[in-house]
Design a protein around this motif. Structure first.
Motif, mmCIF file in Angstrom:
data_model
loop_
_atom_site.group_PDB
_atom_site.id
_atom_site.type_symbol
_atom_site.label_atom_id
_atom_site.label_comp_id
_atom_site.label_asym_id
_atom_site.label_seq_id
_atom_site.Cartn_x
_atom_site.Cartn_y
_atom_site.Cartn_z
ATOM 1 N N MET A 136 1.157 -0.770 0.228
ATOM 2 C CA MET A 136 -0.092 0.656 -0.346
ATOM 3 C C MET A 136 1.299 1.223 -0.093
ATOM 4 O O MET A 136 1.785 1.424 0.979
ATOM 5 C CB MET A 136 -0.594 -0.023 0.976
ATOM 6 C CG MET A 136 -2.047 1.597 0.938
ATOM 7 S SD MET A 136 -3.223 1.762 2.474
ATOM 8 C CE MET A 136 -3.879 -0.500 2.123
ATOM 9 N N GLY A 137 0.691 2.196 -0.770
ATOM 10 C CA GLY A 137 1.570 3.223 -0.843
ATOM 11 C C GLY A 137 0.478 4.587 -1.113
ATOM 12 O O GLY A 137 -0.415 4.763 -1.214
ATOM 13 N N VAL A 138 0.891 5.896 0.045
ATOM 14 C CA VAL A 138 0.350 6.675 -0.190
ATOM 15 C C VAL A 138 0.761 7.579 -1.367
ATOM 16 O O VAL A 138 2.549 7.867 -1.520
ATOM 17 C CB VAL A 138 0.134 7.623 1.325
ATOM 18 C CG1 VAL A 138 1.353 8.178 1.597
ATOM 19 C CG2 VAL A 138 -0.944 9.084 1.354
ATOM 20 N N PHE A 139 0.378 8.063 -2.419
ATOM 21 C CA PHE A 139 0.541 8.973 -3.652
ATOM 22 C C PHE A 139 0.597 10.616 -3.381
ATOM 23 O O PHE A 139 -0.963 10.885 -2.824
ATOM 24 C CB PHE A 139 0.153 8.769 -4.578
ATOM 25 C CG PHE A 139 0.488 7.610 -5.784
ATOM 26 C CD1 PHE A 139 0.721 6.697 -6.687
ATOM 27 C CD2 PHE A 139 0.459 6.268 -4.488
ATOM 28 C CE1 PHE A 139 1.598 5.806 -6.958
ATOM 29 C CE2 PHE A 139 0.771 4.916 -4.887
ATOM 30 C CZ PHE A 139 1.569 5.047 -6.130
ATOM 31 N N LEU A 140 1.262 11.120 -3.391
ATOM 32 C CA LEU A 140 0.709 13.037 -3.738
ATOM 33 C C LEU A 140 -0.011 13.198 -5.137
ATOM 34 O O LEU A 140 1.124 13.254 -5.996
ATOM 35 C CB LEU A 140 1.840 14.154 -3.208
ATOM 36 C CG LEU A 140 3.024 13.587 -2.031
ATOM 37 C CD1 LEU A 140 3.801 14.420 -2.496
ATOM 38 C CD2 LEU A 140 1.974 13.309 -0.642
ATOM 39 N N ALA A 141 -0.089 13.662 -5.145
ATOM 40 C CA ALA A 141 -1.550 13.662 -6.776
ATOM 41 C C ALA A 141 -1.836 15.022 -7.046
ATOM 42 O O ALA A 141 -2.804 15.906 -5.817
ATOM 43 C CB ALA A 141 -2.692 12.825 -6.309
ATOM 44 N N SER A 142 -1.835 15.555 -8.187
ATOM 45 C CA SER A 142 -2.029 17.318 -8.154
ATOM 46 C C SER A 142 -2.459 16.287 -9.540
ATOM 47 O O SER A 142 -2.492 15.472 -10.483
ATOM 48 C CB SER A 142 -1.065 17.483 -8.655
ATOM 49 O OG SER A 142 0.181 17.851 -9.586
ATOM 50 N N PRO A 143 -2.577 18.098 -10.348
ATOM 51 C CA PRO A 143 -3.678 17.756 -11.780
ATOM 52 C C PRO A 143 -2.474 16.554 -12.460
ATOM 53 O O PRO A 143 -2.624 16.634 -13.708
ATOM 54 C CB PRO A 143 -3.884 19.155 -12.387
ATOM 55 C CG PRO A 143 -4.120 19.637 -10.750
ATOM 56 C CD PRO A 143 -3.513 18.952 -9.586
ATOM 57 N N ARG A 144 -1.012 17.156 -12.334
ATOM 58 C CA ARG A 144 0.433 17.016 -13.218
ATOM 59 C C ARG A 144 0.432 15.345 -13.323
ATOM 60 O O ARG A 144 0.701 15.025 -13.880
ATOM 61 C CB ARG A 144 1.164 17.929 -13.273
ATOM 62 C CG ARG A 144 2.459 17.693 -13.874
ATOM 63 C CD ARG A 144 3.250 18.359 -13.192
ATOM 64 N NE ARG A 144 4.234 18.388 -13.710
ATOM 65 C CZ ARG A 144 6.131 18.423 -13.340
ATOM 66 N NH1 ARG A 144 5.997 19.801 -11.837
ATOM 67 N NH2 ARG A 144 6.697 18.322 -13.909
ATOM 68 N N ALA A 145 0.158 14.812 -11.400
ATOM 69 C CA ALA A 145 1.007 14.076 -11.635
ATOM 70 C C ALA A 145 0.365 13.267 -9.769
ATOM 71 O O ALA A 145 0.190 14.066 -9.305
ATOM 72 C CB ALA A 145 2.247 13.551 -11.687
ATOM 73 N N ILE A 147 2.386 10.935 -7.345
ATOM 74 C CA ILE A 147 3.997 10.474 -6.850
ATOM 75 C C ILE A 147 3.997 9.555 -5.520
ATOM 76 O O ILE A 147 3.509 10.156 -4.449
ATOM 77 C CB ILE A 147 5.007 11.490 -7.248
ATOM 78 C CG1 ILE A 147 5.093 12.256 -8.415
ATOM 79 C CG2 ILE A 147 6.227 10.513 -6.149
ATOM 80 C CD1 ILE A 147 6.426 13.304 -8.253
ATOM 81 N N PRO A 148 4.263 8.225 -5.729
ATOM 82 C CA PRO A 148 4.289 7.536 -4.324
ATOM 83 C C PRO A 148 5.693 8.225 -2.944
ATOM 84 O O PRO A 148 6.885 8.472 -3.785
ATOM 85 C CB PRO A 148 4.525 6.009 -4.591
ATOM 86 C CG PRO A 148 5.283 6.436 -5.752
ATOM 87 C CD PRO A 148 5.556 7.401 -6.521
ATOM 88 N N VAL A 149 5.354 8.466 -1.609
ATOM 89 C CA VAL A 149 6.406 8.650 -1.508
ATOM 90 C C VAL A 149 6.705 8.151 0.180
ATOM 91 O O VAL A 149 7.266 8.384 0.858
ATOM 92 C CB VAL A 149 5.601 10.373 -0.801
ATOM 93 C CG1 VAL A 149 5.980 11.161 -2.070
ATOM 94 C CG2 VAL A 149 4.788 10.464 -0.076
ATOM 95 N N ASP A 150 5.386 6.995 -0.205
ATOM 96 C CA ASP A 150 5.544 5.870 1.457
ATOM 97 C C ASP A 150 4.757 4.843 1.429
ATOM 98 O O ASP A 150 3.959 4.891 0.365
ATOM 99 C CB ASP A 150 5.256 6.811 2.389
ATOM 100 C CG ASP A 150 5.265 5.877 4.119
ATOM 101 O OD1 ASP A 150 7.117 5.462 3.609
ATOM 102 O OD2 ASP A 150 5.431 6.827 5.111
ATOM 103 N N TRP A 151 5.551 3.337 2.070
ATOM 104 C CA TRP A 151 4.919 2.696 1.459
ATOM 105 C C TRP A 151 4.650 1.893 2.397
ATOM 106 O O TRP A 151 5.961 1.739 3.771
ATOM 107 C CB TRP A 151 5.910 1.219 0.478
ATOM 108 C CG TRP A 151 6.334 2.259 -1.018
ATOM 109 C CD1 TRP A 151 7.072 3.294 -1.388
ATOM 110 C CD2 TRP A 151 5.116 1.634 -2.113
ATOM 111 N NE1 TRP A 151 6.742 3.180 -2.770
ATOM 112 C CE2 TRP A 151 5.174 3.042 -3.017
ATOM 113 C CE3 TRP A 151 3.583 1.120 -2.104
ATOM 114 C CZ2 TRP A 151 5.067 2.403 -4.436
ATOM 115 C CZ3 TRP A 151 3.190 1.325 -3.293
ATOM 116 C CH2 TRP A 151 3.550 1.949 -3.968
#
Length: 399
Positions: A136-145, A147-151
């Protein structure tokens, strides 16, 4: 290159940017040789097409026994991945200015049973039982992309009780079998502790979960805005009827208006949410094991998207304005492109080691490679890397 992959090798124009990027993100590694190996591994994840095995990553450099040194760096070296992920999260937050935190599970098929966390699990998205790891990952999400920053690695039995298995893969004592919602809240709490800016909504998928109430209640208790996709069969109580409902003593049958209904039955009663959207919203209360609404609880909302196949349903926490739901639904659909890219194109599923430490090292390096591809390369280079991005409609910043 694997079938259906959108991967294309790292453009040469980005090579000179990779060293400074790795130096910043992996600054917590005390030894220069470790930082060099981190850069070599990330470069391999970016440049090797298809399967990202250690041998293929090492094969591009024949000047030293790279395979052995990389194997030791990823699987046995005691470097701590947590400060690397903190630095990575800071970098991504600054580059993307995220509009949401996305929680996403990733199924990693395995043929054997000795790699850490491997178990036979029923995967709702596949409709069958699979021998796999589940991350399970947590992604920082924006309209652009996104990106996972922790797992986190989700464990199932026998990994909680078999001391021999745990010892072989180096599972720490505090790693135990936990419910998915516990792991999700742990990831959220860790990200909140990093103070990356103003809180943003949490997005999650609970379509394969029989009871999403613990996750939703946990997010609500933290005061977080959140939108969680759920199955049509999840039971709720239509909050519009509760004002007319008399209190019920234990053991008595509740009035008709307070009886739980499946969220899939709320579509006919939905209220229009906004112009130019098919989404509607119904205020509800969650029900627990007793199948009754919590007394005095602030209502959640079911967001309804009609469709020929029954459509989709989300439950929003009280802190999320219902008008924000359409933009967040589009944002999540867009972010799933990156979730698939991390899994299929950046090598998350290609780790061949068995240890707990090695899995977290690999996941961290994969996250760094993806972050570099999205944030350090110029727009045309990132688009060349993931062509599907050009086919995804832009997400509006506001609801």
């Amino acid at each position: 290159m694997r079938a259906g992959s959108s991967w294309s090798p790292c453009p040469g124009a980005a090579e000179e940017e990779l060293g400074p990027f790795v130096a910043r993100v992996f600054a917590s590694l005390s030894r220069s040789d470790q930082r060099r190996r981190a850069e070599r591994y990330v470069r391999g994840l970016l440049t090797v097409p298809g399967r990202k095995s250690l041998r293929r990553i090492a094969g591009a450099d024949l000047t030293e026994p790279v395979l052995q040194s990389l194997q030791q760096f990823v699987n046995q070296s005691p470097w701590d991945w947590r400060p690397v992920r903190r630095r990575l999260a800071e970098h991504v937050a600054e580059a993307l200015r995220p509009a949401a935190w996305l929680l996403a599970e990733t199924v990693i098929p395995k043929s054997g049973r000795h790699s850490v966390g491997v178990a036979r699990r029923f995967v709702p998205a596949l409709g069958r039982t699979v021998n796999c790891q589940l991350g399970m990952g947590v992604f920082l999400a924006s309209p652009r992309a996104a990106i996972p920053v922790d797992w986190r690695l989700l464990l199932a039995e026998p990994w909680g009780s078999d001391a021999t298995l745990r010892r072989r893969v180096g599972l720490p004592e505090d790693e135990r079998v936990r419910e998915d919602w516990e792991v999700a809240l742990d990831l959220v709490d860790e990200l909140r502790a990093r103070r990356l800016g103003e809180p943003v909504p949490v997005l999650a998928d609970a379509t394969g979960v029989r009871d999403p109430a613990p996750l939703l209640l946990g997010l609500a208790a933290r005061g977080l805005p959140a939108l969680v996709e759920v199955d049509d069969r999840v039971a709720v109580v239509d909050a519009r009827h509760l004002a007319a409902v008399e209190p019920v003593r234990p053991g008595q049958a509740g009035p008709e208006g307070a009886r739980p209904v499946a969220v899939g039955q709320l579509g006919r009663a939905r209220a229009p949410l906004a112009r130019r959207t098919r989404l509607g919203v119904v205020p509800v209360q969650l029900v627990g094991a007793c199948r009754r609404p919590a007394a005095g609880a602030h209502p959640f909302h079911v967001v309804v998207e009609p469709g020929e196949d029954g459509g989709r349903r989300w439950i929003a926490t009280p802190a999320l304005p219902a008008a924000d739901a359409p933009a967040l639904v589009r944002l999540r659909d867009r972010a799933l492109v990156d979730v698939a890219a991390v899994r299929d194109d950046f090598g998350l599923c290609d780790f061949e080691g068995r240890s707990f430490r090695g899995w977290h090292h690999h996941a961290t390096l994969v996250s760094a490679a993806h972050a570099f591809a999205v944030t350090a390369w110029r727009g045309e280079l990132a688009t060349a890397l993931i062509p599907e991005l050009t086919a995804v409609p832009a997400v509006e910043e506001s609801g």
